[in-house]
Design a protein around this motif. Sequence first.
Motif, PDB file in Angstrom:
ATOM      1  N   ALA A   1       0.831  -1.205   0.000  1.00 41.71           N
ATOM      2  CA  ALA A   1       0.000   0.000   0.000  1.00 41.71           C
ATOM      3  C   ALA A   1       0.866   1.255   0.000  1.00 41.71           C
ATOM      4  O   ALA A   1       0.586   2.228  -0.718  1.00 41.71           O
ATOM      5  CB  ALA A   1      -0.924  -0.008   1.220  1.00 41.71           C
ATOM      6  N   ALA A   2       1.937   1.239   0.795  1.00 35.46           N
ATOM      7  CA  ALA A   2       2.842   2.391   0.859  1.00 35.46           C
ATOM      8  C   ALA A   2       3.530   2.609  -0.484  1.00 35.46           C
ATOM      9  O   ALA A   2       3.702   3.745  -0.937  1.00 35.46           O
ATOM     10  CB  ALA A   2       3.874   2.170   1.963  1.00 35.46           C
TER      11      ALA A   2
ATOM     12  N   PRO B   1      -3.640   5.818   0.789  1.00 33.42           N
ATOM     13  CA  PRO B   1      -3.905   6.399   2.113  1.00 33.42           C
ATOM     14  C   PRO B   1      -4.118   5.291   3.151  1.00 33.42           C
ATOM     15  O   PRO B   1      -4.755   4.272   2.846  1.00 33.42           O
ATOM     16  CB  PRO B   1      -5.191   7.206   1.902  1.00 33.42           C
ATOM     17  CG  PRO B   1      -5.228   7.485   0.437  1.00 33.42           C
ATOM     18  CD  PRO B   1      -4.595   6.293  -0.228  1.00 33.42           C
ATOM     19  N   TYR B   2      -3.603   5.496   4.375  1.00 32.98           N
ATOM     20  CA  TYR B   2      -3.628   4.418   5.366  1.00 32.98           C
ATOM     21  C   TYR B   2      -5.044   3.961   5.709  1.00 32.98           C
ATOM     22  O   TYR B   2      -5.301   2.769   5.866  1.00 32.98           O
ATOM     23  CB  TYR B   2      -2.896   4.830   6.646  1.00 32.98           C
ATOM     24  CG  TYR B   2      -2.722   3.667   7.586  1.00 32.98           C
ATOM     25  CD1 TYR B   2      -1.709   2.720   7.360  1.00 32.98           C
ATOM     26  CD2 TYR B   2      -3.580   3.469   8.665  1.00 32.98           C
ATOM     27  CE1 TYR B   2      -1.558   1.618   8.194  1.00 32.98           C
ATOM     28  CE2 TYR B   2      -3.434   2.369   9.506  1.00 32.98           C
ATOM     29  CZ  TYR B   2      -2.411   1.445   9.258  1.00 32.98           C
ATOM     30  OH  TYR B   2      -2.274   0.352  10.076  1.00 32.98           O
ATOM     31  N   GLU B   3      -5.967   4.908   5.826  1.00 30.74           N
ATOM     32  CA  GLU B   3      -7.346   4.551   6.185  1.00 30.74           C
ATOM     33  C   GLU B   3      -7.954   3.646   5.115  1.00 30.74           C
ATOM     34  O   GLU B   3      -8.626   2.657   5.416  1.00 30.74           O
ATOM     35  CB  GLU B   3      -8.216   5.801   6.371  1.00 30.74           C
ATOM     36  CG  GLU B   3      -7.826   6.678   7.535  1.00 30.74           C
ATOM     37  CD  GLU B   3      -6.573   7.519   7.264  1.00 30.74           C
ATOM     38  OE1 GLU B   3      -6.170   7.625   6.066  1.00 30.74           O
ATOM     39  OE2 GLU B   3      -5.984   8.039   8.229  1.00 30.74           O
ATOM     40  N   SER B   4      -7.714   3.999   3.862  1.00 35.18           N
ATOM     41  CA  SER B   4      -8.224   3.198   2.746  1.00 35.18           C
ATOM     42  C   SER B   4      -7.562   1.825   2.732  1.00 35.18           C
ATOM     43  O   SER B   4      -8.225   0.799   2.539  1.00 35.18           O
ATOM     44  CB  SER B   4      -7.962   3.930   1.427  1.00 35.18           C
ATOM     45  OG  SER B   4      -8.355   3.146   0.330  1.00 35.18           O
TER      46      SER B   4
ATOM     47  N   THR C   1      -9.522  -1.856   3.254  1.00 32.04           N
ATOM     48  CA  THR C   1      -9.435  -2.821   2.154  1.00 32.04           C
ATOM     49  C   THR C   1      -8.712  -4.089   2.591  1.00 32.04           C
ATOM     50  O   THR C   1      -9.134  -5.207   2.279  1.00 32.04           O
ATOM     51  CB  THR C   1      -8.695  -2.206   0.948  1.00 32.04           C
ATOM     52  OG1 THR C   1      -9.352  -1.000   0.559  1.00 32.04           O
ATOM     53  CG2 THR C   1      -8.685  -3.169  -0.232  1.00 32.04           C
ATOM     54  N   ALA C   2      -7.620  -3.929   3.358  1.00 31.79           N
ATOM     55  CA  ALA C   2      -6.852  -5.083   3.824  1.00 31.79           C
ATOM     56  C   ALA C   2      -7.690  -5.960   4.759  1.00 31.79           C
ATOM     57  O   ALA C   2      -7.669  -7.192   4.644  1.00 31.79           O
ATOM     58  CB  ALA C   2      -5.583  -4.617   4.525  1.00 31.79           C
ATOM     59  N   GLU C   3      -8.426  -5.339   5.662  1.00 29.67           N
ATOM     60  CA  GLU C   3      -9.277  -6.103   6.585  1.00 29.67           C
ATOM     61  C   GLU C   3     -10.330  -6.899   5.806  1.00 29.67           C
ATOM     62  O   GLU C   3     -10.607  -8.063   6.124  1.00 29.67           O
ATOM     63  CB  GLU C   3      -9.967  -5.152   7.569  1.00 29.67           C
ATOM     64  CG  GLU C   3      -9.031  -4.425   8.528  1.00 29.67           C
ATOM     65  CD  GLU C   3      -8.567  -5.291   9.685  1.00 29.67           C
ATOM     66  OE1 GLU C   3      -8.852  -6.498   9.678  1.00 29.67           O
ATOM     67  OE2 GLU C   3      -7.917  -4.751  10.598  1.00 29.67           O
TER      68      GLU C   3
END
Length: 235
Positions: free
Chosen positions: A96-97, A102-105, A109-111
């Motif tokens: 993602a990085a 964005p971390y929230e997104s 999505t990961a969860e």
Amino acid sequence: MEENVVLEVAIEEAGYEAGDKRIAGITFEVRRGQLLGLIGPNGAGKSTTIKTLLGLLKHAKAKVTIGGENSSCAYVPEQPVFYEDLTLWEHLDLAAAAYGMPYESFQATAERLLAQFGMAHVRDDLPAGFSKGMKQKMMLMLGFLVQPDIYIVDEPFIGLDPRATKDFLRLLEEERLRGAGVLMSTHVLDTAEKICDSFVLISGGRMSAAGSLAEIRTAAGLAEGALFDCFDVLT
């Protein structure tokens, strides 16, 4: 390049060493929402084709265009690739990085992907201890995480159980509806026949046919033939 084309490939020839021509004369394109199956037996040249279009082969004469200026691509390899000292969650976070997500997104999505693939219980585990199927699930999650314009997926069904295969195909359909194109290499012809819009048949490093199932059947002279039977005739 047309606006709705997300991948355009023209491979004159490619190989792993100078003078070693493994594939030649392979041309195709993938459009938004399309699932194109790169079909052929093991050793036919499917993986070499994918490595060529990803720019991984030095000895290649090829032109490959991926979408427009800001288009993105996700590659899901046949053999899982991972860092020994990073957990599953850390792999997702790193991907993602790298894509500037964005971390929230990313977190949401990961969860969702962990739950969909039944991997939430191993989110903090090291993938070195995973089974082949679990490692393949991790590769698929890394691809789906970033929602790219084009997915390039190499032999995705190896090691997946029926439930994971169903989850993968459902997510793939959602991404196609979103407008992503998919190039999928596989030798699992019965599944490919059911889910692909069109096909590129490769045998001995060359294209033997290309088109929709109806066009492949016409080329093979088998009006109601299965993809497997058509491939047998055409190669």
